[in-house]
Design a protein around this motif. Sequence first.
Motif, short mmCIF file in Angstrom:
data_model
loop_
_atom_site.label_atom_id
_atom_site.label_comp_id
_atom_site.label_asym_id
_atom_site.label_seq_id
_atom_site.Cartn_x
_atom_site.Cartn_y
_atom_site.Cartn_z
N ALA A 174 0.84 -1.20 0.00
CA ALA A 174 0.00 0.00 0.00
C ALA A 174 0.88 1.25 0.00
O ALA A 174 1.79 1.38 0.82
CB ALA A 174 -0.91 -0.01 1.23
N ASP A 175 0.59 2.14 -0.93
CA ASP A 175 1.32 3.40 -1.02
C ASP A 175 0.61 4.43 -0.15
O ASP A 175 -0.59 4.69 -0.33
CB ASP A 175 1.37 3.87 -2.48
CG ASP A 175 2.32 5.04 -2.67
OD1 ASP A 175 2.96 5.43 -1.66
OD2 ASP A 175 2.44 5.54 -3.80
N PRO A 176 1.29 5.04 0.83
CA PRO A 176 0.59 6.01 1.71
C PRO A 176 0.09 7.24 0.96
O PRO A 176 -0.94 7.81 1.31
CB PRO A 176 1.66 6.37 2.75
CG PRO A 176 2.98 5.99 2.12
CD PRO A 176 2.68 4.83 1.24
N VAL A 177 0.80 7.65 -0.10
CA VAL A 177 0.37 8.84 -0.86
C VAL A 177 -0.94 8.54 -1.59
O VAL A 177 -1.90 9.34 -1.57
CB VAL A 177 1.47 9.27 -1.85
CG1 VAL A 177 1.01 10.47 -2.66
CG2 VAL A 177 2.76 9.58 -1.10
N GLU A 178 -1.01 7.34 -2.22
CA GLU A 178 -2.25 6.98 -2.92
C GLU A 178 -3.41 6.77 -1.95
O GLU A 178 -4.56 7.12 -2.25
CB GLU A 178 -2.02 5.71 -3.74
CG GLU A 178 -1.06 5.90 -4.92
CD GLU A 178 -0.94 4.64 -5.74
OE1 GLU A 178 -1.61 3.64 -5.38
OE2 GLU A 178 -0.19 4.66 -6.74
N GLU A 179 -3.12 6.22 -0.79
CA GLU A 179 -4.18 6.02 0.21
C GLU A 179 -4.73 7.37 0.67
O GLU A 179 -5.96 7.52 0.84
CB GLU A 179 -3.62 5.23 1.40
CG GLU A 179 -3.31 3.77 1.10
CD GLU A 179 -4.58 2.94 0.93
OE1 GLU A 179 -5.63 3.36 1.44
OE2 GLU A 179 -4.51 1.89 0.26
N LYS A 180 -3.85 8.34 0.86
CA LYS A 180 -4.30 9.67 1.28
C LYS A 180 -5.13 10.34 0.20
O LYS A 180 -6.19 10.93 0.47
CB LYS A 180 -3.08 10.52 1.63
CG LYS A 180 -3.43 11.87 2.22
CD LYS A 180 -2.17 12.61 2.62
CE LYS A 180 -2.51 13.97 3.22
NZ LYS A 180 -1.28 14.73 3.60
N ARG A 196 -6.84 8.78 -2.15
CA ARG A 196 -8.12 8.07 -2.28
C ARG A 196 -9.08 8.47 -1.15
O ARG A 196 -10.30 8.57 -1.35
CB ARG A 196 -7.86 6.56 -2.25
CG ARG A 196 -9.06 5.76 -2.73
CD ARG A 196 -8.76 4.27 -2.78
NE ARG A 196 -7.73 3.95 -3.76
CZ ARG A 196 -6.52 3.52 -3.48
NH1 ARG A 196 -6.16 3.34 -2.22
NH2 ARG A 196 -5.66 3.23 -4.44
N GLY A 197 -8.54 8.71 0.06
CA GLY A 197 -9.40 9.15 1.16
C GLY A 197 -9.98 10.53 0.90
O GLY A 197 -11.16 10.78 1.20
N GLU A 198 -9.17 11.45 0.32
CA GLU A 198 -9.70 12.78 0.00
C GLU A 198 -10.77 12.71 -1.08
O GLU A 198 -11.79 13.41 -1.03
CB GLU A 198 -8.54 13.68 -0.45
CG GLU A 198 -7.55 13.98 0.67
CD GLU A 198 -6.38 14.80 0.16
OE1 GLU A 198 -6.32 15.03 -1.08
OE2 GLU A 198 -5.51 15.18 0.98
N GLN A 199 -10.56 11.84 -2.10
CA GLN A 199 -11.57 11.68 -3.15
C GLN A 199 -12.86 11.10 -2.60
O GLN A 199 -13.96 11.46 -3.05
CB GLN A 199 -11.02 10.78 -4.27
CG GLN A 199 -9.91 11.42 -5.10
CD GLN A 199 -9.38 10.49 -6.15
OE1 GLN A 199 -9.82 9.34 -6.24
NE2 GLN A 199 -8.42 10.96 -6.96
N GLU A 200 -12.74 10.20 -1.62
CA GLU A 200 -13.95 9.61 -1.04
C GLU A 200 -14.75 10.65 -0.27
O GLU A 200 -15.99 10.67 -0.30
CB GLU A 200 -13.54 8.46 -0.11
CG GLU A 200 -14.72 7.71 0.48
CD GLU A 200 -14.26 6.57 1.35
OE1 GLU A 200 -15.13 5.93 1.98
OE2 GLU A 200 -13.04 6.31 1.41
#
Length: 254
Positions: A56-62, A64-68
Amino acid sequence: MQSVARQVRCANRLGTPVQFRITSSCLQWQCQRRAASYYNPLQWIQEKFAPKARKADPVEEKKRGEQEKQGQQSVFEAAVSHEKQARPKTTSAESAPTVIKKKATEHKYSTANFKISHRKLNMIGRQISGKPIDHAIVQMQFSEKRATSRIKSMLATAKLHATAYKNMDPSKLIVSEAWVTKGPKQLKRLEPRGRGKFGIRVHPDSRMHVILREGKTFEQLKKEQRERRLRRIVSAGLVREDVPLRNPARTWQW
């Protein structure tokens, strides 16, 4: 090679690490050949193209959370996130399957092949067949036959295995069946006879098999036997009984 050995001896005396520089072309060629022998192309392909867990990439997770939060997710990502939220969290104890231990109805056990005639061993089998396991062990303990010590240990082991591995009640175990089989190979030897002749002597071996099942205990059998004998007793006409007459006399006595 002499300079290399001299450096090693100096390093041992001084206790300092030494870095070697190989200048000989022969040694360099041998090192390259040995390193090439350790190279395996199939192993490289397996390591290169083997399936691995995605980190899991922390930048992509962050992101994706903002997009959600903003509602800018795609249809598939929104469905996956909704499924994760709706799924209840279960502990490891709840997720583990429950194993129901089934109670066995019988346990089969046997001795190994040992030197005895199958006719002699069959007499012991008839002695213990149909008896409770504890009563059969006592019979083998006080018997004077040579093979009873082996049969006694076999019965004790069968009782322990049926109790520990198959969850059977030791107080209700009975020797339901007992039978004897011959061994696979019987030893044959020459027996000298008179006038220069000889015969063949057979040294037999056999084994005993038993099947343990749960049945009535020795106390229950004694109680049923006592009730059966009491039912056969008929009073001498003092109390009326609704039972048929036993051994009725003939109508005409002359």
